[in-house]
Design an enzyme around this catalytic site. Structure first.
Site, PDB file in Angstrom:
ATOM      1  N   SER A 120       2.986  -6.248   6.686  1.00  0.00           N
ATOM      2  CA  SER A 120       1.551  -6.335   7.000  1.00  0.00           C
ATOM      3  C   SER A 120       0.838  -7.206   5.973  1.00  0.00           C
ATOM      4  O   SER A 120      -0.055  -7.984   6.312  1.00  0.00           O
ATOM      5  CB  SER A 120       0.923  -4.939   7.010  1.00  0.00           C
ATOM      6  N   ASP A 125      -1.519  -1.902  10.043  1.00  0.00           N
ATOM      7  CA  ASP A 125      -1.796  -1.905   8.597  1.00  0.00           C
ATOM      8  C   ASP A 125      -2.329  -3.247   8.091  1.00  0.00           C
ATOM      9  O   ASP A 125      -2.670  -3.363   6.909  1.00  0.00           O
ATOM     10  CB  ASP A 125      -0.518  -1.591   7.804  1.00  0.00           C
ATOM     11  N   LYS A 172       0.839  -1.217   0.000  1.00  0.00           N
ATOM     12  CA  LYS A 172       0.000   0.000   0.000  1.00  0.00           C
ATOM     13  C   LYS A 172       0.861   1.248   0.000  1.00  0.00           C
ATOM     14  O   LYS A 172       2.042   1.224   0.344  1.00  0.00           O
ATOM     15  CB  LYS A 172      -0.927   0.033   1.220  1.00  0.00           C
ATOM     16  N   GLY A 218       4.027  -1.357   3.730  1.00  0.00           N
ATOM     17  CA  GLY A 218       3.187  -2.391   4.341  1.00  0.00           C
ATOM     18  C   GLY A 218       3.457  -3.805   3.858  1.00  0.00           C
ATOM     19  O   GLY A 218       2.548  -4.641   3.878  1.00  0.00           O
ATOM     20  N   GLY A 219       4.695  -4.113   3.458  1.00  0.00           N
ATOM     21  CA  GLY A 219       5.018  -5.462   2.981  1.00  0.00           C
ATOM     22  C   GLY A 219       4.853  -6.507   4.086  1.00  0.00           C
ATOM     23  O   GLY A 219       4.262  -7.567   3.861  1.00  0.00           O
ATOM     24  N   PRO A 242       8.770  -3.543  -1.554  1.00  0.00           N
ATOM     25  CA  PRO A 242      10.052  -3.130  -0.971  1.00  0.00           C
ATOM     26  C   PRO A 242      10.074  -3.348   0.547  1.00  0.00           C
ATOM     27  O   PRO A 242       9.098  -3.053   1.227  1.00  0.00           O
ATOM     28  CB  PRO A 242      10.137  -1.636  -1.316  1.00  0.00           C
ATOM     29  N   ILE A 243      11.184  -3.886   1.048  1.00  0.00           N
ATOM     30  CA  ILE A 243      11.285  -4.267   2.462  1.00  0.00           C
ATOM     31  C   ILE A 243      11.567  -3.028   3.311  1.00  0.00           C
ATOM     32  O   ILE A 243      12.417  -2.210   2.965  1.00  0.00           O
ATOM     33  CB  ILE A 243      12.405  -5.315   2.626  1.00  0.00           C
ATOM     34  N   ALA A 244      10.833  -2.909   4.409  1.00  0.00           N
ATOM     35  CA  ALA A 244      10.982  -1.767   5.324  1.00  0.00           C
ATOM     36  C   ALA A 244      10.919  -0.451   4.558  1.00  0.00           C
ATOM     37  O   ALA A 244      11.696   0.472   4.808  1.00  0.00           O
ATOM     38  CB  ALA A 244      12.279  -1.873   6.138  1.00  0.00           C
ATOM     39  N   GLY A 245      10.015  -0.365   3.598  1.00  0.00           N
ATOM     40  CA  GLY A 245       9.945   0.818   2.742  1.00  0.00           C
ATOM     41  C   GLY A 245       8.774   1.737   3.041  1.00  0.00           C
ATOM     42  O   GLY A 245       8.551   2.719   2.346  1.00  0.00           O
ATOM     43  N   GLY A 246       7.965   1.396   4.064  1.00  0.00           N
ATOM     44  CA  GLY A 246       6.778   2.207   4.344  1.00  0.00           C
ATOM     45  C   GLY A 246       5.614   1.813   3.455  1.00  0.00           C
ATOM     46  O   GLY A 246       4.644   2.550   3.295  1.00  0.00           O
TER      47      GLY A 246
HETATM   48  O1  C5P Z   1       1.416  -1.491  13.841  1.00  0.00           O
HETATM   49  P1  C5P Z   1       2.834  -1.617  13.434  1.00  0.00           P
HETATM   50  O2  C5P Z   1       3.515  -2.794  14.089  1.00  0.00           O
HETATM   51  O3  C5P Z   1       3.041  -1.570  11.970  1.00  0.00           O
HETATM   52  O4  C5P Z   1       3.528  -0.327  14.025  1.00  0.00           O
HETATM   53  C1  C5P Z   1       4.936  -0.241  14.179  1.00  0.00           C
HETATM   54  C2  C5P Z   1       5.252   0.881  15.154  1.00  0.00           C
HETATM   55  O5  C5P Z   1       4.868   2.129  14.578  1.00  0.00           O
HETATM   56  C3  C5P Z   1       4.531   0.817  16.478  1.00  0.00           C
HETATM   57  O6  C5P Z   1       5.226   0.017  17.400  1.00  0.00           O
HETATM   58  C4  C5P Z   1       4.535   2.296  16.889  1.00  0.00           C
HETATM   59  O7  C5P Z   1       5.791   2.642  17.407  1.00  0.00           O
HETATM   60  C5  C5P Z   1       4.382   3.011  15.554  1.00  0.00           C
HETATM   61  N1  C5P Z   1       2.968   3.327  15.276  1.00  0.00           N
HETATM   62  C6  C5P Z   1       2.366   4.368  15.973  1.00  0.00           C
HETATM   63  N2  C5P Z   1       1.048   4.680  15.732  1.00  0.00           N
HETATM   64  C7  C5P Z   1       0.342   3.997  14.810  1.00  0.00           C
HETATM   65  C8  C5P Z   1       0.928   2.946  14.056  1.00  0.00           C
HETATM   66  C9  C5P Z   1       2.264   2.629  14.320  1.00  0.00           C
HETATM   67  O8  C5P Z   1       3.006   5.005  16.805  1.00  0.00           O
HETATM   68  N3  C5P Z   1      -0.942   4.320  14.606  1.00  0.00           N
END
Ligand code: C5P
Length: 308
Positions: A109, A142, A15, A106-107, A100-104
């Site tokens: 997820s 996500d 995404k 949502g891979g 892409p890995i760790a790219g923002g």
């Molecule tokens: O939910 P996810 O594991 O992808 O989130 C990773 C980290 O991003 C969380 O541990 C938190 O530090 C931060 N996060 C947040 N607020 C959100 C989503 C993620 O602070 N709504």
């Protein structure tokens, strides 16, 4: 319970965030969000086969390392289902990565979403969409969107979803610079900067109504005006290579460009494939990015490709 299967293949999309409004932090350390997600045609594909124990193999179209330990979202999703549903069967899992890995994007997820759907079928659990989405929300904010797909507004920590009507197909150039960003660190940098400047984030962030109208009408110039990410300044501060990519993409004619999610992938909105290729050539030629991908939205969420 339905009859159990031998092999299930499920894919789930990556995404981008077309807007990301960030508010205050709740008691679990999660920020209140108002975000518009769009699923794009890069997928994570999970194959789950019956086995005595649990195992995981990974293959990938994208560079980078994925942990194979307890932090891996495929293994965590499988473990969650085994615990919640008292499953004693095993599964041999294989993930093929395109996102892409760790790219923002949502891979991870999408991996979790596809695993939940695949194992629900393989083990004949029949949990239903709502229950699977709820379990997904426990693995990451996500994950429910990777199940739903298309375009949706995410509220709460991002997992409280409302589907959004959109018209037509949107083309994006994903510009992937080198290096990774840690999502928690980007949120922390956002908080620190708000604190330093005495800015109090809104209790409940809102989404720009014009963005919803632009999506519903298929109005590209209006969508371009409304792309927005509250985390962008924090991502720029942590990764000096990002702002030059956004600036260059716009100089090369893109209607808009922004950091996707917590970055570092940059989503560049383009008119069509030809413009995407032109801008990609410019960004690569200037040495600003490692790779570029042209993708389209909006894609459906997690879906079963094979079950036998
Ligand atoms: O939910 P996810 O594991 O992808 O989130 C990773 C980290 O991003 C969380 O541990 C938190 O530090 C931060 N996060 C947040 N607020 C959100 C989503 C993620 O602070 N709504």
């Amino acid at each position: 319970m339905t009859a159990a299967l031998r092999r299930v293949v499920v894919r789930a999309p990556g995404k981008i965030n077309l807007s990301l409004g960030v508010g205050g932090v709740d008691e679990h350390g999660y920020h209140a969000l108002a975000t518009v997600f769009q699923a794009v045609d890069l997928h994570e594909t999970i194959t789950a086969e019956r086995a005595d124990g649990m195992s995981l193999e990974i293959s990938s179209d994208v560079p980078g390392e994925i942990p194979l330990n307890g932090s891996n979202l495929v293994l965590r999703a499988a473990e969650l289902l085994r615990t919640e549903c008292a499953v004693t069967d095993g599964a041999a899992l294989h993930v093929h990565k395109q996102v892409p890995i760790a790219g923002g994007m949502g891979g991870g997820s999408a991996d979790a979403a596809a695993t939940l759907v695949a194992l629900d079928r393989l083990w004949g659990l029949d949990l239903g969409t709502e229950r699977l989405r709820q379990l997904g929300g426990r693995l990451g904010a996500d994950v429910p969107f990777a199940m739903l797909g298309h375009t949706a507004l995410g509220r709460g920590n991002g997992a409280d979803l409302t589907p959004l009507p959109t018209r037509g197909t949107w083309t994006w150039l994903l510009a992937v610079p080198g290096g990774h960003l840690s999502t928690p660190q980007v949120f922390r940098t956002f908080d620190e900067s708000a604190e330093r400047s005495g800015r109090i984030p809104p209790h409940l962030p809102t989404v720009d109504e014009r963005q919803l109208a632009a999506l519903a009408r298929g109005d590209l110039p209006l969508l371009a005006e409304t792309l927005h990410n509250d985390l962008q300044a924090a991502a720029f501060a942590l990764h000096p290579g990002l702002e030059p990519v956004v600036t260059a993409a716009k100089r090369l004619g893109a209607p808009a460009a922004l950091v996707s999610g917590s970055g570092p992938t940059i989503a560049v909105l383009v008119e069509d494939e030809a413009q995407a290729q032109e801008i990609a050539a410019g960004l690569l030629g200037e040495g600003l990015v490692d790779s570029c991908l042209v993708v389209r939205g909006a894609e459906p969420g997690a879906r079963v490709l094979v079950e036998e």
